[in-house]
Design a protein around this motif. Structure first.
Motif, short mmCIF file in Angstrom:
data_model
loop_
_atom_site.label_atom_id
_atom_site.label_comp_id
_atom_site.label_asym_id
_atom_site.label_seq_id
_atom_site.Cartn_x
_atom_site.Cartn_y
_atom_site.Cartn_z
N UNK A 116 -21.31 -41.85 151.60
CA UNK A 116 -19.54 -41.10 150.48
C UNK A 116 -18.56 -41.61 150.53
N UNK A 117 -17.44 -41.24 150.59
CA UNK A 117 -15.68 -42.12 150.70
C UNK A 117 -15.57 -42.67 149.35
N UNK A 118 -14.48 -42.77 149.45
CA UNK A 118 -13.90 -43.05 147.59
C UNK A 118 -14.03 -44.41 147.89
N UNK A 119 -14.70 -44.97 146.82
CA UNK A 119 -14.36 -46.07 146.20
C UNK A 119 -13.77 -46.88 145.07
N UNK A 120 -12.75 -48.06 145.02
CA UNK A 120 -11.66 -48.02 144.34
C UNK A 120 -12.75 -48.90 142.47
N UNK A 121 -13.38 -48.36 141.78
CA UNK A 121 -14.17 -49.11 140.50
C UNK A 121 -13.45 -50.29 140.14
N UNK A 122 -14.12 -51.36 140.37
CA UNK A 122 -13.07 -52.51 140.21
C UNK A 122 -13.77 -53.72 138.61
N UNK A 123 -13.67 -54.36 137.93
CA UNK A 123 -14.17 -55.32 137.35
C UNK A 123 -15.25 -56.63 137.83
N UNK A 124 -15.71 -56.97 138.01
CA UNK A 124 -17.47 -57.24 138.25
C UNK A 124 -17.04 -58.74 137.61
N UNK A 125 -16.37 -59.23 136.22
CA UNK A 125 -15.59 -60.07 135.60
C UNK A 125 -16.78 -60.63 134.49
N UNK A 126 -18.26 -60.11 134.57
CA UNK A 126 -19.16 -60.62 134.10
C UNK A 126 -19.50 -59.06 133.16
N UNK A 127 -20.61 -59.39 132.00
CA UNK A 127 -21.34 -58.26 132.15
C UNK A 127 -22.49 -58.44 130.96
N UNK A 128 -23.55 -57.47 130.87
CA UNK A 128 -24.68 -58.10 129.80
C UNK A 128 -24.97 -57.23 129.51
N UNK A 129 -25.53 -56.56 127.80
CA UNK A 129 -26.21 -55.79 127.20
C UNK A 129 -27.63 -55.52 126.93
N UNK A 130 -28.09 -56.74 127.60
CA UNK A 130 -30.07 -56.25 128.02
C UNK A 130 -29.85 -57.84 128.87
N UNK B 280 -22.57 -46.79 132.58
CA UNK B 280 -23.14 -46.47 131.85
C UNK B 280 -24.30 -47.60 131.72
N UNK B 281 -23.84 -48.22 130.13
CA UNK B 281 -25.30 -49.18 129.52
C UNK B 281 -24.93 -50.71 129.20
N UNK B 282 -24.45 -50.91 130.81
CA UNK B 282 -23.80 -52.52 130.65
C UNK B 282 -24.84 -52.62 132.29
N UNK B 283 -24.17 -54.28 132.48
CA UNK B 283 -24.36 -54.38 134.43
C UNK B 283 -23.69 -56.10 133.74
N UNK B 284 -23.47 -55.95 135.64
CA UNK B 284 -23.57 -54.96 136.28
C UNK B 284 -22.82 -53.48 136.28
N UNK C 182 -22.16 -54.12 143.05
CA UNK C 182 -21.16 -52.96 142.73
C UNK C 182 -21.63 -51.56 142.73
N UNK C 183 -23.21 -52.20 141.79
CA UNK C 183 -23.96 -51.27 141.79
C UNK C 183 -24.49 -50.53 143.20
N UNK C 184 -25.16 -52.30 144.50
CA UNK C 184 -25.61 -51.87 145.42
C UNK C 184 -24.23 -50.52 145.89
N UNK C 185 -23.27 -51.19 146.20
CA UNK C 185 -21.58 -50.54 147.01
C UNK C 185 -21.63 -48.65 146.52
N UNK C 186 -22.16 -48.92 145.25
CA UNK C 186 -22.24 -47.47 144.77
C UNK C 186 -23.10 -46.33 145.20
N UNK C 187 -24.16 -46.82 144.93
CA UNK C 187 -25.46 -46.77 145.13
C UNK C 187 -25.73 -46.61 146.69
N UNK C 188 -25.36 -47.32 147.87
CA UNK C 188 -24.71 -46.96 148.74
C UNK C 188 -24.11 -45.13 149.19
N UNK C 189 -23.12 -45.85 148.43
CA UNK C 189 -21.55 -44.58 148.31
C UNK C 189 -22.54 -43.10 148.26
N UNK C 190 -23.25 -43.27 146.58
CA UNK C 190 -23.49 -41.99 146.52
C UNK C 190 -24.75 -41.11 147.46
#
Length: 364
Positions: A176-190, A336-340, A164-172
């Motif tokens: 360009x264009x529209x992307x739906x921001x979806x939940x990757x289903x997992x997260x880490x704080x650090x 923000x402060x999360x990954x993905x 998801x990070x690479x997809x939005x980096x590529x769009x930025x």
């Protein structure tokens, strides 16, 4: 704009669009991009992670990263860091600026920046956290940027770049264009300590995420984004650098908390202060990130982590509703402060659809 929202909303949106930031031109592979440390020089602290980030940036994008004098210089003065930022904006061959990471003193860099250079050579800027300072400064000059992206955190660390990070980096940067921001289903704080070899090959401990929480009326709102890290927005207010309420009419407010893990009561006070200033009444919607609730120093139990996230969620929704019951609110989005991490437009459009429960970002 997919839906008409009534006369008052159209008026607010028109007022916002009249002073809306414009998006700098996109890139093509082979373009040069500045890699700067406007706050903390993370590449000087953990060079192996930085060098892996540069290899991955080249492989994933075909761009040519250009380092400056303070990119790796720990303890560089605000004046020297500003000089590098000014040099990047002054060079027409530099097509984008990527922040290596945030920090805590970028507010002292802003007075040394050359507004004329940035306004005459609009350049894509990506960063978050302390880089809220730079994004807000560019926003005030009519230049849109992107909230997210840290070469050190999201490109260099771990076994690979999150999809998801690479997809939005590529769009930025490119498509360009529209992307739906979806939940990757997992997260880490650090992630693993950067001084450990594990930082180059392993993610941090990831856990399953909760569904996002929606509040406010079931309608669709679209607006230009403004906001950033709670702690930095607070500093901007004290320094007198917030936008005018007129410029914030009809916008989508984006807010998130840092790795310092502020308690919900602090977040409540920050949001309440935005309400007292009139910011919450001006906006059409609010997008709030999934907050980090653990750190290298303290990892609460899974139950307590969930409770801390819920406490911040409830505090934010209560205060926004108090000051603007018509705002569409979505809490828990992975930016923000999360990954993905999703990169989001800053000054570009985001659409909150409370009917379909979707968030869509327009990358220009």
């Amino acid at each position: 704009m997919p839906i008409a929202l009534g006369g008052a909303c159209r008026l607010n949106e028109a007022m916002s669009e009249a002073n809306a930031p414009s998006s700098p031109p996109k890139l093509v592979p082979g373009d040069r991009v500045a890699v700067l440390s406007p706050s903390f020089a993370a590449p000087g602290f953990a060079p192996a992670v930085h060098e892996q980030a540069m290899r991955r940036l080249i492989a994933a994008t075909g761009l040519v990263p250009v380092e400056y004098a303070t990119t790796r210089r720990l303890g560089a003065t605000p004046e020297d860091r500003a000089a590098d930022i000014n040099s990047a904006f002054a060079d027409p061959s530099i097509r984008a600026i990527l922040a290596t990471i945030g920090g805590d003193d970028q507010i002292t860099v802003i007075p040394h920046l050359d507004a004329g250079l940035a306004a005459s050579n609009p350049t894509i800027f990506l960063g978050y956290s302390d880089n809220t300072n730079l994004l807000n400064w560019l926003w005030s000059l009519g230049v849109a940027g992107y909230y997210g992206g840290s070469t050190q955190v999201h490109l260099g660390a771990g076994p690979h770049i999150d999809a998801v990070h690479l997809a939005s980096l590529t769009a930025a940067l490119f498509t360009g264009g529209e992307l739906e921001i979806v939940e990757p289903g997992e997260s880490e704080d650090f992630g693993p300590d950067w001084e450990s070899a594990r930082a180059l090959t392993e993610f941090g401990d990831r856990e399953a995420t909760e569904p996002w929480t929606w509040a406010g009326p079931e309608r669709v709102v679209t607006g230009r984004t403004w906001g950033g890290c709670f702690e930095v927005v607070d500093q901007l207010a004290v320094a007198g650098r917030l936008p005018s309420l007129g410029d914030l009419e009809g916008t989508i407010l984006i807010l998130e908390s840092s790795e310092e893990v502020p308690p919900a009561v602090w977040v409540k006070r920050w949001v309440r202060a935005l309400g007292e200033r009139g910011v919450l009444a001006a906006v059409a919607g609010v997008l709030v990130a999934r907050p980090p609730v653990s750190s290298h120093e303290l990892v609460p139990s899974a139950e307590e982590r969930a409770q801390r996230r819920a406490a911040q969620r409830d505090a934010v929704i209560d205060e926004i509703t108090r000051y603007n019951a018509e705002a569409v609110v979505c809490v828990g989005v992975p930016f923000g402060h999360t990954r993905p991490q999703w990169i989001l437009p800053y000054g570009g459009h985001v659409r909150l659809d409370a009917l379909a429960r979707t968030v869509t970002a327009d990358f220009g």
